[in-house]
Design a protein around this motif. Structure first.
Motif, PDB file in Angstrom:
ATOM      1  N   ILE A  84      -1.694  13.620 -28.941  1.00 42.12           N
ATOM      2  CA  ILE A  84      -1.848  13.700 -27.490  1.00 42.12           C
ATOM      3  C   ILE A  84      -1.894  12.317 -26.841  1.00 42.12           C
ATOM      4  O   ILE A  84      -1.269  12.068 -25.808  1.00 42.12           O
ATOM      5  CB  ILE A  84      -3.135  14.479 -27.120  1.00 42.12           C
ATOM      6  N   ARG A  85      -2.647  11.397 -27.449  1.00 44.26           N
ATOM      7  CA  ARG A  85      -2.775  10.058 -26.868  1.00 44.26           C
ATOM      8  C   ARG A  85      -1.425   9.342 -26.819  1.00 44.26           C
ATOM      9  O   ARG A  85      -1.095   8.690 -25.822  1.00 44.26           O
ATOM     10  CB  ARG A  85      -3.778   9.234 -27.669  1.00 44.26           C
ATOM     11  N   LEU A  86      -0.652   9.465 -27.889  1.00 46.89           N
ATOM     12  CA  LEU A  86       0.659   8.830 -27.914  1.00 46.89           C
ATOM     13  C   LEU A  86       1.603   9.476 -26.901  1.00 46.89           C
ATOM     14  O   LEU A  86       2.400   8.792 -26.250  1.00 46.89           O
ATOM     15  CB  LEU A  86       1.258   8.891 -29.319  1.00 46.89           C
ATOM     16  N   ILE A  87       1.508  10.791 -26.752  1.00 43.93           N
ATOM     17  CA  ILE A  87       2.328  11.494 -25.756  1.00 43.93           C
ATOM     18  C   ILE A  87       2.024  10.952 -24.359  1.00 43.93           C
ATOM     19  O   ILE A  87       2.934  10.717 -23.548  1.00 43.93           O
ATOM     20  CB  ILE A  87       2.082  13.018 -25.826  1.00 43.93           C
ATOM     21  N   ALA A  88       0.745  10.720 -24.082  1.00 41.24           N
ATOM     22  CA  ALA A  88       0.355  10.168 -22.781  1.00 41.24           C
ATOM     23  C   ALA A  88       0.937   8.772 -22.585  1.00 41.24           C
ATOM     24  O   ALA A  88       1.477   8.448 -21.514  1.00 41.24           O
ATOM     25  CB  ALA A  88      -1.167  10.119 -22.676  1.00 41.24           C
ATOM     26  N   SER A  89       0.836   7.928 -23.614  1.00 41.19           N
ATOM     27  CA  SER A  89       1.374   6.570 -23.518  1.00 41.19           C
ATOM     28  C   SER A  89       2.879   6.576 -23.312  1.00 41.19           C
ATOM     29  O   SER A  89       3.422   5.773 -22.544  1.00 41.19           O
ATOM     30  CB  SER A  89       1.030   5.786 -24.790  1.00 41.19           C
ATOM     31  N   ASN A 140       4.697   8.936 -21.895  1.00 52.03           N
ATOM     32  CA  ASN A 140       4.988   9.327 -20.508  1.00 52.03           C
ATOM     33  C   ASN A 140       4.819   8.144 -19.566  1.00 52.03           C
ATOM     34  O   ASN A 140       5.619   7.936 -18.645  1.00 52.03           O
ATOM     35  CB  ASN A 140       4.073  10.480 -20.088  1.00 52.03           C
ATOM     36  N   LEU A 141       3.782   7.341 -19.805  1.00 49.60           N
ATOM     37  CA  LEU A 141       3.568   6.141 -18.997  1.00 49.60           C
ATOM     38  C   LEU A 141       4.736   5.162 -19.141  1.00 49.60           C
ATOM     39  O   LEU A 141       5.255   4.625 -18.165  1.00 49.60           O
ATOM     40  CB  LEU A 141       2.260   5.472 -19.430  1.00 49.60           C
ATOM     41  N   ASN A 142       5.168   4.959 -20.387  1.00 46.75           N
ATOM     42  CA  ASN A 142       6.258   4.016 -20.638  1.00 46.75           C
ATOM     43  C   ASN A 142       7.592   4.521 -20.099  1.00 46.75           C
ATOM     44  O   ASN A 142       8.406   3.738 -19.603  1.00 46.75           O
ATOM     45  CB  ASN A 142       6.359   3.742 -22.140  1.00 46.75           C
ATOM     46  N   LEU A 143       7.837   5.816 -20.211  1.00 50.05           N
ATOM     47  CA  LEU A 143       9.064   6.382 -19.648  1.00 50.05           C
ATOM     48  C   LEU A 143       9.090   6.194 -18.130  1.00 50.05           C
ATOM     49  O   LEU A 143      10.132   5.893 -17.545  1.00 50.05           O
ATOM     50  CB  LEU A 143       9.177   7.859 -20.010  1.00 50.05           C
ATOM     51  N   ASN A 167      -5.984   2.820 -19.843  1.00 45.60           N
ATOM     52  CA  ASN A 167      -4.649   3.303 -19.483  1.00 45.60           C
ATOM     53  C   ASN A 167      -4.619   3.944 -18.103  1.00 45.60           C
ATOM     54  O   ASN A 167      -3.560   3.995 -17.469  1.00 45.60           O
ATOM     55  CB  ASN A 167      -4.155   4.286 -20.547  1.00 45.60           C
ATOM     56  N   LEU A 168      -5.771   4.434 -17.618  1.00 51.07           N
ATOM     57  CA  LEU A 168      -5.810   4.933 -16.244  1.00 51.07           C
ATOM     58  C   LEU A 168      -5.574   3.801 -15.247  1.00 51.07           C
ATOM     59  O   LEU A 168      -5.007   4.017 -14.176  1.00 51.07           O
ATOM     60  CB  LEU A 168      -7.153   5.611 -15.975  1.00 51.07           C
ATOM     61  N   VAL A 169      -5.999   2.584 -15.612  1.00 55.81           N
ATOM     62  CA  VAL A 169      -5.694   1.417 -14.776  1.00 55.81           C
ATOM     63  C   VAL A 169      -4.191   1.220 -14.692  1.00 55.81           C
ATOM     64  O   VAL A 169      -3.628   0.993 -13.608  1.00 55.81           O
ATOM     65  CB  VAL A 169      -6.361   0.149 -15.357  1.00 55.81           C
ATOM     66  N   GLN A 170      -3.516   1.306 -15.850  1.00 52.36           N
ATOM     67  CA  GLN A 170      -2.065   1.141 -15.858  1.00 52.36           C
ATOM     68  C   GLN A 170      -1.383   2.223 -15.027  1.00 52.36           C
ATOM     69  O   GLN A 170      -0.433   1.947 -14.285  1.00 52.36           O
ATOM     70  CB  GLN A 170      -1.551   1.195 -17.302  1.00 52.36           C
ATOM     71  N   CYS A 171      -1.861   3.468 -15.137  1.00 46.73           N
ATOM     72  CA  CYS A 171      -1.263   4.557 -14.363  1.00 46.73           C
ATOM     73  C   CYS A 171      -1.404   4.301 -12.865  1.00 46.73           C
ATOM     74  O   CYS A 171      -0.437   4.435 -12.101  1.00 46.73           O
ATOM     75  CB  CYS A 171      -1.928   5.881 -14.735  1.00 46.73           C
ATOM     76  N   SER A 183      11.582   9.251  -8.376  1.00 47.09           N
ATOM     77  CA  SER A 183      11.061  10.611  -8.546  1.00 47.09           C
ATOM     78  C   SER A 183      10.802  10.901 -10.021  1.00 47.09           C
ATOM     79  O   SER A 183       9.770  11.493 -10.380  1.00 47.09           O
ATOM     80  CB  SER A 183      12.055  11.636  -7.972  1.00 47.09           C
ATOM     81  N   GLN A 184      11.729  10.474 -10.891  1.00 42.61           N
ATOM     82  CA  GLN A 184      11.514  10.632 -12.331  1.00 42.61           C
ATOM     83  C   GLN A 184      10.303   9.820 -12.785  1.00 42.61           C
ATOM     84  O   GLN A 184       9.491  10.286 -13.594  1.00 42.61           O
ATOM     85  CB  GLN A 184      12.756  10.159 -13.099  1.00 42.61           C
ATOM     86  N   ALA A 185      10.185   8.616 -12.267  1.00 35.70           N
ATOM     87  CA  ALA A 185       9.065   7.752 -12.649  1.00 35.70           C
ATOM     88  C   ALA A 185       7.732   8.392 -12.278  1.00 35.70           C
ATOM     89  O   ALA A 185       6.793   8.429 -13.090  1.00 35.70           O
ATOM     90  CB  ALA A 185       9.211   6.384 -11.983  1.00 35.70           C
ATOM     91  N   LEU A 186       7.623   8.911 -11.055  1.00 32.34           N
ATOM     92  CA  LEU A 186       6.373   9.542 -10.620  1.00 32.34           C
ATOM     93  C   LEU A 186       6.036  10.755 -11.468  1.00 32.34           C
ATOM     94  O   LEU A 186       4.855  11.016 -11.765  1.00 32.34           O
ATOM     95  CB  LEU A 186       6.477   9.938  -9.144  1.00 32.34           C
ATOM     96  N   LYS A 187       7.060  11.513 -11.871  1.00 32.38           N
ATOM     97  CA  LYS A 187       6.816  12.683 -12.715  1.00 32.38           C
ATOM     98  C   LYS A 187       6.144  12.276 -14.027  1.00 32.38           C
ATOM     99  O   LYS A 187       5.128  12.856 -14.431  1.00 32.38           O
ATOM    100  CB  LYS A 187       8.145  13.404 -13.008  1.00 32.38           C
ATOM    101  N   TYR A 188       6.695  11.256 -14.697  1.00 32.67           N
ATOM    102  CA  TYR A 188       6.123  10.821 -15.968  1.00 32.67           C
ATOM    103  C   TYR A 188       4.764  10.161 -15.770  1.00 32.67           C
ATOM    104  O   TYR A 188       3.851  10.334 -16.586  1.00 32.67           O
ATOM    105  CB  TYR A 188       7.093   9.884 -16.680  1.00 32.67           C
ATOM    106  N   TYR A 189       4.591   9.382 -14.676  1.00 29.48           N
ATOM    107  CA  TYR A 189       3.294   8.749 -14.416  1.00 29.48           C
ATOM    108  C   TYR A 189       2.212   9.797 -14.193  1.00 29.48           C
ATOM    109  O   TYR A 189       1.079   9.658 -14.700  1.00 29.48           O
ATOM    110  CB  TYR A 189       3.378   7.843 -13.185  1.00 29.48           C
ATOM    111  N   ASN A 190       2.529  10.842 -13.439  1.00 34.55           N
ATOM    112  CA  ASN A 190       1.546  11.895 -13.184  1.00 34.55           C
ATOM    113  C   ASN A 190       1.188  12.641 -14.464  1.00 34.55           C
ATOM    114  O   ASN A 190       0.021  12.982 -14.690  1.00 34.55           O
ATOM    115  CB  ASN A 190       2.064  12.857 -12.120  1.00 34.55           C
ATOM    116  N   ASN A 191       2.193  12.900 -15.307  1.00 33.50           N
ATOM    117  CA  ASN A 191       1.914  13.534 -16.611  1.00 33.50           C
ATOM    118  C   ASN A 191       0.951  12.677 -17.422  1.00 33.50           C
ATOM    119  O   ASN A 191      -0.017  13.157 -18.015  1.00 33.50           O
ATOM    120  CB  ASN A 191       3.208  13.741 -17.397  1.00 33.50           C
ATOM    121  N   SER A 192       1.254  11.388 -17.458  1.00 36.42           N
ATOM    122  CA  SER A 192       0.442  10.450 -18.234  1.00 36.42           C
ATOM    123  C   SER A 192      -0.977  10.367 -17.680  1.00 36.42           C
ATOM    124  O   SER A 192      -1.957  10.409 -18.430  1.00 36.42           O
ATOM    125  CB  SER A 192       1.099   9.071 -18.203  1.00 36.42           C
ATOM    126  N   GLN A 193      -1.097  10.264 -16.355  1.00 33.65           N
ATOM    127  CA  GLN A 193      -2.411  10.151 -15.734  1.00 33.65           C
ATOM    128  C   GLN A 193      -3.268  11.385 -16.022  1.00 33.65           C
ATOM    129  O   GLN A 193      -4.466  11.266 -16.310  1.00 33.65           O
ATOM    130  CB  GLN A 193      -2.252   9.953 -14.227  1.00 33.65           C
TER     131      GLN A 193
END
Length: 479
Positions: free
Chosen positions: A147-152, A154-157, A189-193, A168-178
């Motif tokens: 799960i943690r890697l999946i979150a990271s 999504n942030l990187n994507l 990582n919430l700081v990065q999000c 729009s794609q970026a916001l989708k992945y950022y929201n998933n990650s957050q």
């Protein structure tokens, strides 16, 4: 007899206890390696140089125990440290070594982390290749439910799609990650999000939303002593304040960011702050200061690397893959002795094919001779046929020579195109700055013309140098 049995029992008991102690020591050593690697990883943002020291120590211990997972993780952490120290070539070499040792250990989770790191490394050089590594890592992460890697990931994507202007794609992945990091209570990582979402809103021109997210990220980063994150957030905040004509706030945030940049010793951030300071002074019409920073930027641009980092990494990757393939071939050759038989069988078949080709070629020559005898009356046609025969005879050599020449030229063009762009960017930036100052009438005309002449002369010299390099013989050892 009883004494003998007693002695044997004593010996076996002592040996069992000794073996148990050895096993306990080995476990203690592996736990120490894991601890040091975790410690090194935790310092990567605040003190990457210390991370190098700790990861090297962990690797030395892991090699003594032949502990592949420990060696692999040490290489991965070293790669992260080199990344934050702006040494991408070393970073990529370490990641390749980490992937090799994780594969030997059968550690899918480790492999996924390395592919994630490789994607981050390519992010600023080749977005498509970066996406390939991230999706490769994501497939493994979903398979093992990390799960943690999946979150990271999504942030990187989201970061890659931001660079591709696909907001729009970026916001989708950022929201998933957050969402995932909130469930994990991962404050770093919430700081990065928050920072990255703020950057997207800034690029979309939604300054109020951007300011809220960036200030939230800035405050949280300060609470956690994330120096590099603070410096990076301050860059976007400075640009936002400048767009709103809040130059005093922009100056304060730039000064803060510069102080944090000095702590993390990041050359890229230092360059970005020089450029941001130039933009601030220019917008405030402090042209003398703007000119000073413009000259500083020119000096930095003139000292940039002569070869493209992405090309270097690809060459390193290709070389490493080739070396791994050679090693794999050697192992296969040792395990499968019958490969030699296959080799000779293929050689015999190839020889027979050559014989057949030779017979066909001879038949073609005979037919060509007969056709030539039938067209003796047409002299021009006969000469053309002779020329065609000679060309066919030497066609393979001509093709080889031209192919090699094209490969050399392509390599030289690839090697020097980035060199030319890097070397000319500085003088062009200076010319633009001079033009802006001239428009405002705040620079002496003679001094301006003299400086423009030097810039033009430097551009001319770089173009001549590029031409000489393109027409010079290739360096020895180029492959």
């Amino acid at each position: 007899m009883k004494r003998t049995i007693t002695f044997l029992l004593f010996f076996l008991t002592t040996f069992a206890l000794y073996a148990k102690d050895l096993d306990g020591d080995a476990k203690a050593d592996t736990n120490e390696i894991i601890r040091i690697n975790k410690q090194a990883l935790a310092n990567r943002l605040t003190d990457p140089e210390q991370t190098v020291i700790d990861a090297t120590k962990a690797m030395d211990l892991a090699r003594k125990l032949n502990y592949n997972n420990g060696i692999a993780e040490a290489y991965r952490v070293l790669g992260l440290a080199n990344y934050y120290l702006d040494q991408p070539e070393k970073s990529f070499e370490n990641y390749l070594s980490a992937a090799t040792f994780f594969t030997r250990a059968g550690n899918l989770g480790g492999e996924a982390k390395v592919y994630n790191n490789m994607g981050n490394l390519y992010r600023d050089h080749d977005s498509n290749k970066s996406l390939d590594y991230f999706f490769k890592s994501l497939a493994i992460a979903n398979k093992i439910n990390d799960i943690r890697l999946i979150a990271s990931l999504n942030l990187n994507l989201g970061n890659v799609y931001t660079r591709k202007n696909s907001y729009s794609q970026a916001l989708k992945y950022y929201n998933n990650s957050q969402s995932i990091f909130k469930s994990l209570k991962d404050s770093v990582n919430l700081v990065q999000c928050a920072q990255n979402i703020g950057v997207v809103y800034f690029k979309l021109g939604q300054y109020d939303k951007a300011l809220v997210m960036l200030l939230e990220a800035n405050a949280s980063a300060k609470r956690q002593d994330l120096n590099e994150s603070i410096a990076s957030i301050d860059l976007t905040l400075a640009s936002l304040y400048m767009n709103q004509k809040k130059f005093d706030e922009a100056e304060n945030i730039v000064n803060e960011g510069i102080n944090y940049t000095r702590l993390v010793k990041d050359p890229k951030l230092e360059y970005d702050y020089k450029h941001t300071t130039y933009e601030l002074e220019y917008n405030r019409k402090n042209y003398a200061k703007a000119m000073f920073y413009l000259r500083e930027i020119y000096k930095i641009d003139s000292a940039t690397f002569k070869t493209n980092t992405s090309v270097q990494m690809k060459l390193i990757e290709a070389t490493r893959k080739q070396e791994e393939q050679i090693k794999e071939n050697e192992r296969i050759a040792e395990r499968q002795a019958y490969d030699r038989t296959k080799f000779w069988a293929v050689t015999i078949v190839a020889g027979l094919l050559l014989v057949v080709i030779g017979l066909l070629f001879g038949n073609v020559k005979r037919k060509a001779k007969t056709n030539a005898q039938l067209t003796l009356l047409n002299g021009e046609v006969s000469r053309q046929k002779d020329n065609l025969d000679r060309i066919n005879h030497h066609l393979e050599e001509i093709i080889d020579e031209r192919t090699k020449d094209l490969q050399i030229k392509n390599r030289k063009l690839s090697e020097h195109s980035s060199y030319l762009s890097h070397q000319i960017r500085g003088p062009i930036a200076t010319l633009r700055g001079l033009i802006n100052l001239e428009k405002e009438g705040l620079v002496d005309e003679k001094e301006c013309i003299a400086m423009m002449d030097r810039c033009v002369s430097e551009i001319d010299e770089k173009i001549i140098e590029m031409s000489d390099m393109l027409h010079s013989p290739p360096k020895s050892g180029t492959s």
